[in-house]
Design a protein around this motif. Sequence first.
Motif, PDB file in Angstrom:
ATOM      1  N   UNK A 105    -114.841  21.412 -50.057  1.00  0.00           N
ATOM      2  CA  UNK A 105    -115.677  22.077 -49.055  1.00  0.00           C
ATOM      3  C   UNK A 105    -116.108  23.459 -49.540  1.00  0.00           C
ATOM      4  N   UNK A 106    -117.271  23.885 -49.071  1.00  0.00           N
ATOM      5  CA  UNK A 106    -117.640  25.289 -49.103  1.00  0.00           C
ATOM      6  C   UNK A 106    -117.291  25.850 -47.740  1.00  0.00           C
ATOM      7  N   UNK A 107    -116.746  27.056 -47.722  1.00  0.00           N
ATOM      8  CA  UNK A 107    -116.277  27.607 -46.453  1.00  0.00           C
ATOM      9  C   UNK A 107    -116.450  29.119 -46.416  1.00  0.00           C
ATOM     10  N   UNK A 108    -116.537  29.631 -45.211  1.00  0.00           N
ATOM     11  CA  UNK A 108    -116.529  31.076 -45.016  1.00  0.00           C
ATOM     12  C   UNK A 108    -115.084  31.541 -44.931  1.00  0.00           C
ATOM     13  N   UNK A 109    -114.783  32.648 -45.598  1.00  0.00           N
ATOM     14  CA  UNK A 109    -113.449  33.227 -45.549  1.00  0.00           C
ATOM     15  C   UNK A 109    -113.392  34.224 -44.399  1.00  0.00           C
ATOM     16  N   UNK A 110    -112.696  33.854 -43.339  1.00  0.00           N
ATOM     17  CA  UNK A 110    -112.623  34.677 -42.129  1.00  0.00           C
ATOM     18  C   UNK A 110    -111.377  35.542 -42.095  1.00  0.00           C
ATOM     19  N   UNK A 111    -110.646  35.614 -43.184  1.00  0.00           N
ATOM     20  CA  UNK A 111    -109.326  36.245 -43.157  1.00  0.00           C
ATOM     21  C   UNK A 111    -109.356  37.741 -42.897  1.00  0.00           C
ATOM     22  N   UNK A 112    -110.463  38.419 -43.260  1.00  0.00           N
ATOM     23  CA  UNK A 112    -110.474  39.875 -43.047  1.00  0.00           C
ATOM     24  C   UNK A 112    -111.145  40.275 -41.744  1.00  0.00           C
ATOM     25  N   UNK A 115    -114.233  40.414 -40.802  1.00  0.00           N
ATOM     26  CA  UNK A 115    -115.510  41.115 -40.865  1.00  0.00           C
ATOM     27  C   UNK A 115    -116.588  40.324 -40.136  1.00  0.00           C
ATOM     28  N   UNK A 116    -117.698  41.013 -39.747  1.00  0.00           N
ATOM     29  CA  UNK A 116    -118.762  40.306 -39.028  1.00  0.00           C
ATOM     30  C   UNK A 116    -119.580  39.407 -39.936  1.00  0.00           C
ATOM     31  N   UNK A 117    -119.519  39.638 -41.252  1.00  0.00           N
ATOM     32  CA  UNK A 117    -120.079  38.705 -42.219  1.00  0.00           C
ATOM     33  C   UNK A 117    -118.910  38.237 -43.078  1.00  0.00           C
ATOM     34  N   UNK A 118    -119.097  37.148 -43.806  1.00  0.00           N
ATOM     35  CA  UNK A 118    -117.953  36.578 -44.511  1.00  0.00           C
ATOM     36  C   UNK A 118    -118.367  36.039 -45.858  1.00  0.00           C
ATOM     37  N   UNK A 119    -117.531  36.220 -46.883  1.00  0.00           N
ATOM     38  CA  UNK A 119    -117.820  35.622 -48.182  1.00  0.00           C
ATOM     39  C   UNK A 119    -117.662  34.114 -48.147  1.00  0.00           C
ATOM     40  N   UNK A 154    -117.817  32.346 -54.178  1.00  0.00           N
ATOM     41  CA  UNK A 154    -119.131  31.989 -54.703  1.00  0.00           C
ATOM     42  C   UNK A 154    -120.165  33.064 -54.416  1.00  0.00           C
ATOM     43  N   UNK A 155    -120.016  33.747 -53.278  1.00  0.00           N
ATOM     44  CA  UNK A 155    -120.985  34.782 -52.887  1.00  0.00           C
ATOM     45  C   UNK A 155    -120.357  35.662 -51.822  1.00  0.00           C
ATOM     46  N   UNK A 156    -120.917  36.845 -51.658  1.00  0.00           N
ATOM     47  CA  UNK A 156    -120.398  37.779 -50.659  1.00  0.00           C
ATOM     48  C   UNK A 156    -120.795  37.407 -49.243  1.00  0.00           C
ATOM     49  N   UNK A 157    -121.847  36.597 -49.101  1.00  0.00           N
ATOM     50  CA  UNK A 157    -122.250  36.111 -47.785  1.00  0.00           C
ATOM     51  C   UNK A 157    -123.173  34.909 -47.976  1.00  0.00           C
ATOM     52  N   UNK A 158    -123.588  34.311 -46.885  1.00  0.00           N
ATOM     53  CA  UNK A 158    -124.367  33.076 -46.953  1.00  0.00           C
ATOM     54  C   UNK A 158    -125.744  33.287 -47.573  1.00  0.00           C
ATOM     55  N   UNK A 159    -126.416  34.366 -47.208  1.00  0.00           N
ATOM     56  CA  UNK A 159    -127.742  34.618 -47.770  1.00  0.00           C
ATOM     57  C   UNK A 159    -127.655  34.815 -49.276  1.00  0.00           C
ATOM     58  N   UNK A 160    -126.656  35.539 -49.730  1.00  0.00           N
ATOM     59  CA  UNK A 160    -126.491  35.716 -51.182  1.00  0.00           C
ATOM     60  C   UNK A 160    -126.254  34.366 -51.852  1.00  0.00           C
ATOM     61  N   UNK A 161    -125.479  33.497 -51.199  1.00  0.00           N
ATOM     62  CA  UNK A 161    -125.204  32.180 -51.770  1.00  0.00           C
ATOM     63  C   UNK A 161    -126.483  31.397 -51.994  1.00  0.00           C
ATOM     64  N   UNK A 162    -127.311  31.255 -50.967  1.00  0.00           N
ATOM     65  CA  UNK A 162    -128.494  30.409 -51.117  1.00  0.00           C
ATOM     66  C   UNK A 162    -129.566  31.078 -51.967  1.00  0.00           C
ATOM     67  N   UNK A 163    -129.596  32.413 -51.979  1.00  0.00           N
ATOM     68  CA  UNK A 163    -130.526  33.108 -52.870  1.00  0.00           C
ATOM     69  C   UNK A 163    -130.154  32.851 -54.325  1.00  0.00           C
TER      70      UNK A 163
END
Length: 217
Positions: free
Chosen positions: A135-142, A144-148, A164-173
Amino acid sequence: MNYVSFENRVHSIASRVEQLGGEVGEVTIAEPASSDEVLQMEKRLGISLPKSYKRVLLEYAGEFSFYWSLPDEMERPHEFREIFSGTVQWSLTSLPRLEEERKEWINVVFPDVNDPYDVIWHDKLAFCEVDNGDYLAFDLSDGADDAPVVYLSHDDGDGHGYRLANNFIELIEHASRLGFVGCEDFRWLPFTTSSTSGILADGEAAIRFRRWLELEV
């Protein structure tokens, strides 16, 4: 995020794969999700969705998918020998199913938060299922309002826990500039330098990859 530029990259990738004799699946771009749909999903999941992910859902598409594959007989450079196809997908409505699956993996296989492998599965939000069962997943452990975005491997994959990226937009970019070579870890690992580097769309390997495929993205 420039969604027009993003779509242009998708079509450029599709056009180049077709020129090479490969297969391109239908591009699915659903309507943007409504604020109410996002709010109801957040209530259902009991969390706030990461800021950049929510932005894409609301501004661009509540669901997106794209797939391509190269011809079987096409020769590939050794460093890119594992890259024979690419895909990208996300869907607001798929989140409950993916989260149920992630939690089942925790309950049955990865329950121990004191185990360095198991703990990576905890405090995440799965949003993309990989063909091999990862799976690809957001890391919610810290909190923050955005997630790597991180990779969850169920079978000792080399990319387990990689950011993979610091946030979702960075990932798809970044992924769009590499032809969406994922999502299995062995496809995107050549474009990282460490477990925290993220996918490097302007790294030396990325430049060589685009030059090989003659991708202008």
